[in-house]
Design a protein around this motif. Structure first.
Motif, PDB file in Angstrom:
ATOM      1  N   ASN B   8     -22.714 -19.769  90.782  1.00 56.73           N
ATOM      2  CA  ASN B   8     -24.012 -19.188  90.411  1.00 56.73           C
ATOM      3  C   ASN B   8     -23.956 -18.566  89.027  1.00 56.73           C
ATOM      4  O   ASN B   8     -24.844 -18.732  88.211  1.00 56.73           O
ATOM      5  N   LYS B  11     -24.097 -20.999  86.373  1.00 54.08           N
ATOM      6  CA  LYS B  11     -25.391 -21.650  86.151  1.00 54.08           C
ATOM      7  C   LYS B  11     -26.466 -20.679  85.656  1.00 54.08           C
ATOM      8  O   LYS B  11     -27.493 -21.100  85.147  1.00 54.08           O
ATOM      9  N   ALA B  12     -26.239 -19.355  85.861  1.00 55.69           N
ATOM     10  CA  ALA B  12     -27.284 -18.378  85.538  1.00 55.69           C
ATOM     11  C   ALA B  12     -27.627 -18.431  84.059  1.00 55.69           C
ATOM     12  O   ALA B  12     -26.749 -18.595  83.220  1.00 55.69           O
ATOM     13  N   PRO B  13     -28.931 -18.327  83.759  1.00 59.74           N
ATOM     14  CA  PRO B  13     -29.302 -18.347  82.342  1.00 59.74           C
ATOM     15  C   PRO B  13     -28.767 -17.098  81.658  1.00 59.74           C
ATOM     16  O   PRO B  13     -28.563 -16.070  82.295  1.00 59.74           O
ATOM     17  N   ARG B  14     -28.553 -17.216  80.390  1.00 58.74           N
ATOM     18  CA  ARG B  14     -28.112 -16.100  79.566  1.00 58.74           C
ATOM     19  C   ARG B  14     -29.093 -14.938  79.742  1.00 58.74           C
ATOM     20  O   ARG B  14     -30.313 -15.144  79.807  1.00 58.74           O
ATOM     21  N   LYS B  15     -28.583 -13.688  79.859  1.00 56.38           N
ATOM     22  CA  LYS B  15     -29.469 -12.531  80.003  1.00 56.38           C
ATOM     23  C   LYS B  15     -30.243 -12.347  78.697  1.00 56.38           C
ATOM     24  O   LYS B  15     -29.676 -12.450  77.607  1.00 56.38           O
ATOM     25  N   LEU B  16     -31.531 -12.115  78.823  1.00 50.59           N
ATOM     26  CA  LEU B  16     -32.359 -11.996  77.618  1.00 50.59           C
ATOM     27  C   LEU B  16     -32.082 -10.678  76.899  1.00 50.59           C
ATOM     28  O   LEU B  16     -31.831  -9.655  77.541  1.00 50.59           O
ATOM     29  N   GLU B  20     -36.290 -10.230  73.250  1.00 49.17           N
ATOM     30  CA  GLU B  20     -36.804 -11.482  73.826  1.00 49.17           C
ATOM     31  C   GLU B  20     -37.559 -11.198  75.120  1.00 49.17           C
ATOM     32  O   GLU B  20     -38.626 -11.769  75.372  1.00 49.17           O
ATOM     33  N   ASN B  21     -36.971 -10.303  75.903  1.00 46.36           N
ATOM     34  CA  ASN B  21     -37.592  -9.924  77.165  1.00 46.36           C
ATOM     35  C   ASN B  21     -39.008  -9.392  76.906  1.00 46.36           C
ATOM     36  O   ASN B  21     -39.982  -9.799  77.542  1.00 46.36           O
TER      37      ASN B  21
END
Lengths: 120, 532
Positions: B8, B11-16, B20-21
């Motif tokens: 997991n 595969k998790a996207p990079r933390k914004l 960006e958030n």
């Protein structure tokens, strides 16, 4: 434009029209140089009330607690209608003296300037 | 499990990043409608005449994301309620200077806290009205803040309600009691305007220009008088307030930079809302000079520091946009040596119909007033208070039994005096649709004359009472012995003899002295002399 509104020709309800006062009108009364009663007073009156009732009963009752009220020489009192001096007809009604709904009558009592001359 | 978890993570996207958030939360939500026109979706952001060419020009002063917001606010809440718990367990309410102080809390809870709730509503409405995403999110955030503020204030002050009178029904009273129509109508005026006027009125004129004269005096007054519970909600709100103030300045600059045609509209709003706000501050002026047993500073001193100096430099900064000082600021400055005295005398007149107590200042307090107001206090106001004290000692405490004439705009009784003569009531009047309308000042008259269709609708408590609209349904004005004042107080839900009247013989004072063994008011020097 009498109002900036989101809808065209917006009109507001006049909340204090005379007919809402059960046959009476509002009269404002202010005593010059006497601010112990902190603001001019507002009372409902019958428009046919004779003006003479003001000096005779109404005003002395309204300002009963003021130490100057018993010292007023009513013959020397100066009267103002919307700030302008005028000579009232004491026998005629407040209405016939030009004091309609929401009119302001002010009076000045020469020689009296409130508690210790402080205009209180 | 271990395998799953690590896959997991892989595969998790990079933390914004925060930036960006924030960008995704605001700009990315501004989708283009496909089957409705933008003007129809946002029908209320152009009728005021404000021209916005580029909504992207909005610079958010705080790029606050939702997760950061919840985290900060959650921490503040935990601290706040921990302190309130400790305050309650330690009977902190008995550590204040004396029970007269509690009356400032009554004024705050009935007069100011409901405005926090009104601000919550107003910002929610304004947020919906703007087509630009940045201002929409900023309004939404502030709407949530305001809801939090009113909640913390109610929680804090509900504790005082267990021990003192007059705090039991603030919301009901805010909608009915005569003097509370002043703060209520102020916010109703803002909320019923368009979204740009609302945000200029509240974010800029109220929060930016005047907050140091509204919120801070109550909080520093609380600190000086040992009320740590109120200081705590003050601190908890303060970090939000500074965010709101920055937003206020940004709003005004954004509107001014968008189109030169916006400048006169904004100037008109600044003139109006400066005056509306200043009139509202009358309540603060009397609180500072008369209601705090331990004074922080005088109203005149506060006005000099926070308006004449700070406000002056703010408006000098805005000159490059074509903005000048608000109209009638010089009248406010002329009034600084009389405002609090005129106001306290008014509440002294009409305290039979208030949810808090009034009193004649003690001799020491009158001396403080003489010192702070050398040009006015002894000459105009001391004789009045000494006369009232004398009457009270004879058992004839003065109450004004007749309702006052009110200003159509600010709804305050016509107590204010001519800018250049503190002995003459300032009368202004106009006629509209065949009826007379009266005002306390040129400022209030101008506001009416600019939009009379709005202010002919003012719910003036005095007129409403005379129309018979301030009685409970079971009251019968035709019944023999009908007592209108008593019926109005019943409609206000005032507990007569407990909540209202002079402090000297109030249950609050009696209870304070019984429970704490301390005097409920300063012991007069002459009484000390007699006792010795």
């Amino acid at each position: 434009m009498s109002v900036i509104a989101a809808v065209p020709d917006y009109r507001g309800e006049m909340l204090d029209r005379q007919e809402k006062f059960h046959g009476k009108q509002l009269l404002y009364i202010g005593w010059e140089d006497h601010l112990m009663y902190c603001a001019p007073l507002c009372i409902p009156v019958d428009p046919q009330t004779p003006f003479g009732a003001l000096p005779k009963e109404i005003i002395p009752n309204l300002y009963a607690e003021h130490p100057d009220v018993g010292l007023i020489d009513w013959d020397k009192v100066q009267w103002f209608r919307s700030g302008q001096p005028f000579d009232p007809d004491f026998a005629a009604s407040v209405l016939d003296n030009g004091l309609g709904h929401k009119a302001i009558v002010r009076f000045r009592t020469p020689g009296l300037a409130g508690i210790q001359g402080s205009c209180s | 499990m271990t395998t799953n978890k690590s896959s997991n993570i892989a595969k998790a996207p990079r933390k914004l990043s925060l930036k960006e958030n924030y960008a995704l939360m605001t700009r990315d939500l501004g989708w283009q409608p496909s089957y409705q026109s933008v003007d129809k979706i946002f029908p209320h952001d152009h009728f005021e005449g404000i021209k916005i060419h580029n909504w992207e020009g909005w610079e958010d002063p705080f790029r606050l994301t939702m997760d950061a917001y919840w985290k900060y606010q959650g921490e503040k809440e935990r601290k706040l309620y921990a302190i309130i718990d400790a305050f309650q367990q330690n009977n902190g309410q008995f550590n204040v200077t004396d029970a007269r102080y509690i009356n400032t809390l009554k004024l705050f809870l009935t007069g100011v806290s409901p405005l926090e709730y009104a601000a919550h509503r107003g910002f929610a409405i304004a947020g919906r009205a703007f087509r630009g995403v940045g201002p929409r999110v900023a309004c939404q955030m502030q709407a949530i803040d305001e809801l939090r503020h009113v909640q913390t204030q109610i929680h804090t002050i509900s504790h005082y309600n267990k021990f003192f009178n007059g705090l039991h029904d603030f919301k009901h009273m805010h909608d009915r009691v005569w003097y509370l129509s002043v703060p209520k109508s102020y916010f109703d005026d803002a909320m019923s305007a368009g979204p740009f006027e609302f945000i200029t009125a509240i974010s800029f004129s109220f929060e930016y220009v005047l907050t140091n004269l509204l919120f801070m005096p109550f909080m520093s007054g609380a600190a000086f008088n040992g009320d740590m519970a109120t200081v705590t909600f003050g601190f908890s709100a303060q970090s939000d307030e500074s965010r709101h103030m920055t937003l206020g300045l940004e709003v005004v600059k954004f509107i001014l930079e968008q189109d030169p045609d916006n400048v006169p509209i904004v100037q008109k709003w600044l003139d109006k809302w400066f005056w509306r706000g200043y009139r509202l501050l009358t309540l603060v002026a009397m609180m500072m000079d008369y209601m705090l047993p331990k004074r922080v500073m005088s109203w005149a001193e506060a006005w000099e520091i926070y308006f004449e100096q700070n406000g002056g430099s703010l408006f000098r900064d805005l000159e490059r946009y074509g903005i000048r000082m608000p109209k009638y600021h010089e009248v406010a400055t002329k009034e600084k040596n009389r405002l609090s005295h005129e106001a306290w005398a008014t509440f002294y007149n009409y305290t039979a119909a208030t949810d808090f107590h009034t009193w004649v200042p003690s001799s020491q307090e009158m001396n403080w007033l003489s010192e702070k107001y050398p040009e006015t206090f002894d000459r105009y106001y001391r004789p009045r208070f000494e006369f009232w004290r004398e009457r009270q000692q004879q058992g004839k405490r003065f109450y004004n039994p007749t309702l006052p004439m009110l200003c159509q705009t600010c709804q305050i009784p016509m107590i204010f005096t001519e800018p250049d003569d503190p002995t003459k009531i300032c009368y202004r009047e106009t006629e509209y649709r065949g009826e007379k309308f009266h005002f306390c000042s040129d400022g209030c008259k101008d506001i009416f004359c600019d939009e009379p269709e709005k202010y002919v609708q003012a719910w003036l408590p005095v007129h409403q009472i005379y129309q018979g609209n301030c009685f409970l349904p079971d009251a019968d004005p035709t019944a023999p012995g009908f007592n209108p004042l008593a019926e109005v107080l019943r409609y206000y839900n005032l507990n007569v003899g407990h909540d209202n009247g002079d402090y000297a013989d109030s249950p609050d004072r009696r209870n304070w002295e019984q429970w704490t063994g301390r005097p409920g008011a300063p012991v007069e020097e002459e009484e000390v002399g007699k006792a010795a």
